[in-house]
Scaffold this motif. Structure first.
Motif, PDB file in Angstrom:
ATOM      1  N   ARG A 334      14.216   9.049  42.076  1.00 54.07           N
ATOM      2  CA  ARG A 334      13.594   7.781  41.689  1.00 54.07           C
ATOM      3  C   ARG A 334      14.262   6.611  42.407  1.00 54.07           C
ATOM      4  NH1 ARG A 334      11.874   6.489  35.523  1.00 54.07           N
ATOM      5  NH2 ARG A 334      10.259   7.992  36.128  1.00 54.07           N
ATOM      6  N   LEU A 335      15.573   6.678  42.595  1.00 59.06           N
ATOM      7  CA  LEU A 335      16.292   5.613  43.304  1.00 59.06           C
ATOM      8  C   LEU A 335      15.784   5.481  44.734  1.00 59.06           C
ATOM      9  CD1 LEU A 335      18.653   3.571  43.584  1.00 59.06           C
ATOM     10  CD2 LEU A 335      20.109   5.512  44.178  1.00 59.06           C
ATOM     11  N   TYR A 336      15.732   6.608  45.472  1.00 56.05           N
ATOM     12  CA  TYR A 336      15.272   6.567  46.861  1.00 56.05           C
ATOM     13  C   TYR A 336      13.822   6.098  46.945  1.00 56.05           C
ATOM     14  CZ  TYR A 336      19.449   9.387  47.814  1.00 56.05           C
ATOM     15  OH  TYR A 336      20.733   9.843  47.902  1.00 56.05           O
ATOM     16  N   LEU A 337      12.999   6.539  46.005  1.00 54.06           N
ATOM     17  CA  LEU A 337      11.590   6.157  46.012  1.00 54.06           C
ATOM     18  C   LEU A 337      11.431   4.649  45.827  1.00 54.06           C
ATOM     19  CD1 LEU A 337       8.618   6.873  46.073  1.00 54.06           C
ATOM     20  CD2 LEU A 337       8.744   7.462  43.644  1.00 54.06           C
ATOM     21  N   LEU A 338      12.168   4.084  44.864  1.00 56.31           N
ATOM     22  CA  LEU A 338      12.072   2.645  44.624  1.00 56.31           C
ATOM     23  C   LEU A 338      12.644   1.843  45.789  1.00 56.31           C
ATOM     24  CD1 LEU A 338      13.045   2.515  40.836  1.00 56.31           C
ATOM     25  CD2 LEU A 338      10.816   1.967  41.824  1.00 56.31           C
ATOM     26  N   GLN A 339      13.731   2.361  46.385  1.00 61.98           N
ATOM     27  CA  GLN A 339      14.284   1.670  47.553  1.00 61.98           C
ATOM     28  C   GLN A 339      13.282   1.680  48.706  1.00 61.98           C
ATOM     29  OE1 GLN A 339      18.023   3.903  47.812  1.00 61.98           O
ATOM     30  NE2 GLN A 339      19.161   2.034  47.347  1.00 61.98           N
ATOM     31  N   GLY A 340      12.616   2.804  48.893  1.00 58.99           N
ATOM     32  CA  GLY A 340      11.605   2.894  49.951  1.00 58.99           C
ATOM     33  C   GLY A 340      10.441   1.949  49.710  1.00 58.99           C
ATOM     34  N   ILE A 341       9.993   1.864  48.468  1.00 59.79           N
ATOM     35  CA  ILE A 341       8.893   0.963  48.120  1.00 59.79           C
ATOM     36  C   ILE A 341       9.300  -0.483  48.363  1.00 59.79           C
ATOM     37  CG2 ILE A 341       7.518   0.086  46.188  1.00 59.79           C
ATOM     38  CD1 ILE A 341       7.600   2.982  45.067  1.00 59.79           C
ATOM     39  N   GLY A 342      10.543  -0.829  47.981  1.00 61.66           N
ATOM     40  CA  GLY A 342      11.035  -2.181  48.205  1.00 61.66           C
ATOM     41  C   GLY A 342      11.055  -2.537  49.686  1.00 61.66           C
ATOM     42  N   HIS A 343      11.534  -1.616  50.511  1.00 64.69           N
ATOM     43  CA  HIS A 343      11.542  -1.857  51.956  1.00 64.69           C
ATOM     44  C   HIS A 343      10.119  -2.019  52.487  1.00 64.69           C
ATOM     45  CE1 HIS A 343      15.789  -1.477  52.660  1.00 64.69           C
ATOM     46  NE2 HIS A 343      15.858  -0.244  52.159  1.00 64.69           N
ATOM     47  N   TYR A 344       9.192  -1.207  51.990  1.00 60.82           N
ATOM     48  CA  TYR A 344       7.805  -1.267  52.468  1.00 60.82           C
ATOM     49  C   TYR A 344       7.188  -2.626  52.159  1.00 60.82           C
ATOM     50  CZ  TYR A 344       2.936  -0.029  53.249  1.00 60.82           C
ATOM     51  OH  TYR A 344       1.642  -0.003  53.708  1.00 60.82           O
ATOM     52  N   HIS A 345       7.384  -3.111  50.927  1.00 64.66           N
ATOM     53  CA  HIS A 345       6.796  -4.396  50.544  1.00 64.66           C
ATOM     54  C   HIS A 345       7.487  -5.574  51.225  1.00 64.66           C
ATOM     55  CE1 HIS A 345       3.895  -3.028  47.626  1.00 64.66           C
ATOM     56  NE2 HIS A 345       4.797  -2.237  47.070  1.00 64.66           N
TER      57      HIS A 345
END
Length: 606
Positions: A334-345
């Motif tokens: 979940r941490l990596y997923l949220l970090q990836g989403i943050g970078h994408y946005h």
């Protein structure tokens, strides 16, 4: 929607790099319409970012119009004092709704205005300001960072320099308190509820051994902060399980506030604070309002550092304690997923791809075969136990079954030990009661001496005010000066070497209890301590100070105590409803949501 946010973030980044301000000439004319130079920008950025010209034009115009709108709002606020809030309403098709209001009003007045304009129940509205729930007695003016209604009332960020929060001391009546406020107010007022929270903290947060070592050095303020934080977090997590994110968020933010009152050293020894940061960011994301959380990246970095300190750089601490770290991998997913989403946005596609692919690999590793869960369920294990054990044992069914069995035996042993401790404590209390001390005095003494019976006996004698505490069921209300002391009792104490005056006074204070009288006189060298000596009126100073605090108002208020007790009972019951049966419930993620989101964002990146 996510792709559009990504492209707008890229365009905004390019505009900042080139120091272009779309709300000023030559990009905006006197009539606030788009200037001719906008066409050049469209061609430039369409080519640079490989975006369709029509889409580029639409997005640049959206960025320009929003900038003009913010500037107009700022000018209007300077002149009229009326601010425009962008309200975000969960579960509505059109979430962003403008609200014009004077900021020189209380939170309660703002809540009423919102309820009237949008046909909502006032009690259903929660206002979150700067990631904290707004006090209904608080006034707004001069600089307000962020407002969110029903978990999302947002103020335009360009109003920061004009708005300010100013708290006003104002006690909120109990009937106006929110449900969590009432629950936790009652919890701290109730010793039973306080114990329930301590149990949660002890067994779920740190583990029995670690808690004992830390609780000895924790102040009462820190312990209460932990109690409140754990209570709010458990309630929030229970609502997240039901996917009621808009209701869960205020609880999680309050938990964050109380965790911040604890020492850094204590937070570094447990993963709860890191899990809370993940839960907060996850709630904002699932409510599609990540842009309202201005420090999402910071929270995720905090969570990552905390996990590393708690688990070790290579999870070595987890392996030493639990033998494996498979269960905790879901947190990193979940941490990596949220970090990836943050970078994408934020328009950082390379970093987004890296983190989301890491999350995808972890998902493949942690996915559970339903057939293996079914095989374990045939052995009498729950689905939750099966999932956690299979992840810990890398999918090996036999090892998972052994792990669950061993864990059940460990829990049973802990319960047996706790029952034995409770029995021993009851025996120690009865021993002290047989010596003439009240149950309350026995409980206080044993608590302060960590259950040591000999030290508890000395503690009572060193604190003579405990000697005057009667049990709740003691109906003997005879005043000390009216108590008739027998000559035989006086003679017995005099035979032990005490003076007649001291013997008579001690017997009156303890209402004829020779055992208590003799022990106290012996402990204090044959004379009662000042706190126990009778005044000319025939009562001890302890009784006089206690009686002086009583007033007709307090006496009249005592009739409402059953209502208070009912409230405390309800609070305890509500807390108990949210305590998970399994201590690793926070690690039991089905990963259904994560799977869908990973596939969605991988498709955007590809």
């Amino acid at each position: 929607m996510a792709q559009k946010k990504y492209l707008i973030a890229k365009l905004t980044s390019c505009l900042r790099e080139d120091k272009i301000q779309l709300w000023k000439p030559p990009y905006t004319d006197e009539k606030k319409e788009a200037g001719k130079e906008m066409k050049e920008l469209v061609q430039k950025y369409s080519s640079k970012l490989n975006i369709n010209e029509n889409d580029t034009e639409n997005m640049l115009e959206e960025i320009r119009c929003k900038a003009i709108e913010r500037g107009t709002g700022n000018e209007n606020f300077k002149v009229t004092g009326i601010a425009r809030l962008d309200i975000y309403l969960p579960r509505r098709k059109s979430r962003k709704i403008p609200l014009e209001t004077n900021l020189f009003i209380t939170g309660k007045e703002l809540r009423s205005q919102i309820a009237q304009e949008h046909a909502l129940k006032e009690n259903a509205i929660k206002i979150i300001i700067n990631k904290k729930q707004l006090d209904l007695g608080m006034y707004f003016y001069h600089r307000c960072c962020l407002l969110r209604l029903l978990d999302f009332l947002k103020i335009n960020k360009n109003l920061y320099k004009y708005l300010e929060l100013h708290p006003v001391t104002k006690k909120i009546p109990q009937e106006e308190m929110s449900r969590p406020q009432r629950m936790l107010t009652a919890s701290l007022a109730s010793s039973e509820a306080y114990c329930v929270f301590c149990i949660i903290w002890s067994f779920w947060m740190i583990g029995i051994t670690t808690v004992r070592s830390h609780s000895a050095c924790c102040s009462d303020e820190v312990l209460k902060a932990l109690v409140l934080a754990m209570g709010y977090h458990e309630k929030g997590r229970a609502l997240m399980k039901k996917r009621e994110y808009e209701i869960a968020l205020p609880y999680l933010l309050d938990a964050d506030k109380h965790f911040c009152e604890c020492s850094t050293e204590l937070l570094n020894t447990v993963d709860n604070y890191a899990v809370l940061q993940l839960d907060i960011v996850w709630c904002y994301f699932r409510l599609e309002q990540l842009d309202c959380l201005d420090d999402a990246e910071k929270k995720l970095s905090t969570a990552h550092r905390c996990f590393q300190r708690c688990y070790g750089e290579n999870h070595e601490r987890l392996i030493d304690i639990k033998g494996s770290y498979g269960r905790e991998k879901v947190l990193f997913l979940r941490l990596y997923l949220l970090q990836g989403i943050g970078h994408y946005h934020s328009g950082r596609e390379k970093e987004a791809a890296e983190y989301i692919q890491k999350a995808s690999r972890l998902y493949e590793e942690l996915s559970i075969d339903p057939d293996k869960v079914y095989r374990l369920s045939l052995l009498g294990f729950s689905e939750q136990e099966a999932r956690l054990a299979l992840r810990a044992c890398h999918g090996n069914v036999e090892h998972a079954a052994n792990l669950i069995t061993n864990r059940r035996e460990e829990k049973a042993q802990i319960r047996r030990e706790e029952r034995a401790k409770r029995r021993q404590r009851r025996e120690d209390i009865n021993t002290l009661k047989s010596m003439g001390y009240s149950e309350r005095a026995a409980q206080v003494a044993l608590h302060n001496t960590q259950g040591n019976l000999d030290q508890a006996f000395k503690f009572i004698l060193d604190n003579p005010e405990l000697l005057l505490e009667d049990d709740d069921d003691d109906d003997d209300s005879v005043a000390m000066d009216q108590f008739q002391v027998s000559q035989e009792s006086i003679d017995q104490l005099m035979y032990m070497g005490f003076s007649r005056e001291s013997a008579e006074q001690a017997l009156k204070v303890f209402k004829g209890n020779i055992h208590l009288a003799s022990q106290t006189l012996a402990h204090y060298g044959g004379v009662l301590p000042a706190s126990l000596q009778l005044s000319p009126g025939g009562s001890s100073p302890s009784e006089e100070s206690a009686s002086s605090k009583d007033s007709p108002t307090e006496s009249a208020g005592s009739s409402s105590s059953p209502t208070d007790e009912d409230m405390e009972t309800d609070a305890v019951n509500e807390i108990l409803e949210d305590i998970p049966e399994h201590e690793e419930d926070y690690l039991d993620l089905t990963l259904e949501e994560e799977e869908q989101i990973i596939h969605e964002y991988l498709s955007y990146i590809q």
